[in-house]
Write an enzyme that holds these catalytic residues in place. Structure first.
Site, PDB file in Angstrom:
ATOM      1  N   CYS A 111       0.813  -1.224   0.000  1.00 32.40           N
ATOM      2  CA  CYS A 111       0.000   0.000   0.000  1.00 32.40           C
ATOM      3  C   CYS A 111       0.842   1.268   0.000  1.00 32.40           C
ATOM      4  CB  CYS A 111      -0.934   0.011   1.204  1.00 32.40           C
ATOM      5  SG  CYS A 111      -2.071  -1.385   1.200  1.00 32.40           S
ATOM      6  N   HIS A 246      -3.053   7.114   3.116  1.00 25.55           N
ATOM      7  CA  HIS A 246      -3.534   5.815   2.636  1.00 25.55           C
ATOM      8  C   HIS A 246      -4.860   5.508   3.325  1.00 25.55           C
ATOM      9  CE1 HIS A 246      -3.818   1.832   1.267  1.00 25.55           C
ATOM     10  NE2 HIS A 246      -3.631   1.283   2.451  1.00 25.55           N
ATOM     11  N   ASN A 276      -9.979  -0.174   0.515  1.00 27.75           N
ATOM     12  CA  ASN A 276      -8.523  -0.028   0.446  1.00 27.75           C
ATOM     13  C   ASN A 276      -8.071  -0.437  -0.958  1.00 27.75           C
ATOM     14  OD1 ASN A 276      -5.763  -0.341   0.645  1.00 27.75           O
ATOM     15  ND2 ASN A 276      -5.810  -1.430   2.603  1.00 27.75           N
TER      16      ASN A 276
END
Ligand code: UT7
Length: 353
Positions: A111, A246, A276
């Site tokens: 990520c 994020h 996500n």
């Protein structure tokens, strides 16, 4: 030394949507659990290859920058869900764009990939190896989800975001960069069934996560990266105009916000719409923030992320003069012929058979 400034931005969100309630018809979960534990309400599921999303996001970013594919010196795609292991997704994007003067490679930092990619662009520009770099974060991570593993099946979504990073002598662009990793975190967030380690085994494809372990580390590292990137840029926390973090969990984002004692309006959140999206999250959020007028000329931005590895990163970016795109294109992805839920179920059945 040249500075590296973002001059173009774009995103590609695949049309199919799966709401929490729909997902709860095939996963042992509920809208209430997903919403309260993560902040996610729905996610998009791609009906095209990762490189197709990445290419459309890139075309939009190029248009926004008023640049052509042949202006690109380097294409970096941050992804952990490449079309194929060989060649890189960046090479597919290069040919789909027709960016024949560009070198191309992928980065896998989970990520955190977009921030790692931005650091690469900054380095290429500072050393005058490149003048114009395309950095993409793009993921088709729903393809990796095992609907029997509810701990992760509900958390992720697909999409792509892209930025054009250009050399400048002005005091704008990437002002500081903080990067880190701890491979000891590997067992806490990993994917089984893919990679040479699994050849000849009957391991199921699945993303496996120790949620609370990742959560604790993400809160600490994202908080630290935000503070360190701010200080290294010579800014105070009060000077930050917008944190683009994020998007893994609203509770993690809120902990970061509290760490710098910022109000809600100083932190961008869109996790409810997309879940996500791993390395795609920050460039998607950035392009939305620009469209919504959340970034002004000279804005002081912080990008911050934590992900598989473990990896983490933070970047302080002083925005340039332009917050509107030079050009806009009307290209779209093809219409899907399945619903999002049908795509997820079909992938699940193929991988588990
Ligand atoms: O982007 C990369 C980085 N990723 C992250 O940063 C994610 C970090 N972790 C998280 O965001 C959170 O840990 C989660 C959202 C994944 C989980 O939230 P949590 O509050 O930490 O829940 P938990 O893992 O402690 O699980 C609580 C309960 C468990 O049941 P028991 O043992 O209390 O009976 C789980 O079995 O929730 C259960 N559970 C679920 N229930 C319904 C776990 N997943 C689900 C689910 N639906 N999908």
């Amino acid at each position: 030394m040249k500075n590296a400034t973002i001059t173009g931005w774009g995103r590609c969100i695949p049309q199919p949507v799966v709401t929490n309630a729909e997902l709860a018809t095939v996963v042992d979960t509920s809208d209430e659990w997903i919403t309260t534990r993560s902040g996610i309400k729905e996610r998009h599921v791609s009906h095209v290859q990762n490189s197709d999303m990445a290419t459309l996001a890139a075309k939009r970013a190029l248009a926004a920058a008023g640049r052509k594919p042949e202006d690109l010196d380097y294409i970096v795609v941050a992804t952990c869900t490449p079309d194929r292991q060989i060649p890189s997704t960046a090479c597919y994007v290069q040919i789909k764009l027709g960016a024949m003067k560009a070198a191309a490679s992928d980065i896998n930092a989970g990520c955190t990939g977009f921030i790692y990619g931005l650091s690469m662009a900054q380095g290429l520009i500072a050393t005058e190896t490149a003048k114009t770099v395309l950095v993409i974060g793009s993921e088709r991570i729903t393809s990796y989800l095992n609907l029997d593993v509810r701990e992760t099946a509900v958390l992720f979504g697909d999409g792509a975001g892209a930025v054009i990073v250009e050399a400048t002598d002005e005091p704008v662009g990437v002002m500081s960069m903080i990067l880190g990793a701890d491979g000891g975190g590997a067992p806490s967030l990993t994917a089984t069934g893919l990679g040479t380690e699994f050849i000849g085994t009957d391991a199921d494809l699945a993303v496996i996560m120790d949620g609370s372990e990742v959560f604790k580390n993400a809160v600490v590292k994202m908080g630290e990266c935000t503070v360190e990137a701010t200080e290294k840029a010579g800014w105070t926390p009060e000077e930050i105009d917008l944190v683009v973090p994020h998007q893994a969990n609203t509770r993690i984002i809120d902990a970061v916000r509290r760490r710098i004692r910022a109000d809600d309006d100083k932190v961008y959140i869109n996790i409810h719409k997309y879940g996500n999206t791993s390395a795609a999250t920050i460039p998607i959020a950035l392009s939305e923030a620009l469209e919504e007028g959340r970034v002004a000329p000279g804005s002081k931005l912080i990008f911050v992320a934590f992900g598989a590895g473990f990896t983490w990163g933070g970047a302080a970016v002083k925005w340039g003069d332009r917050v509107t795109p030079i050009n806009v294109i009307d290209d779209e992805l093809p219409e899907p012929d399945m619903t999002g839920l049908e795509i997820m179920r079909a992938r699940h059945l193929v991988f588990q058979s």
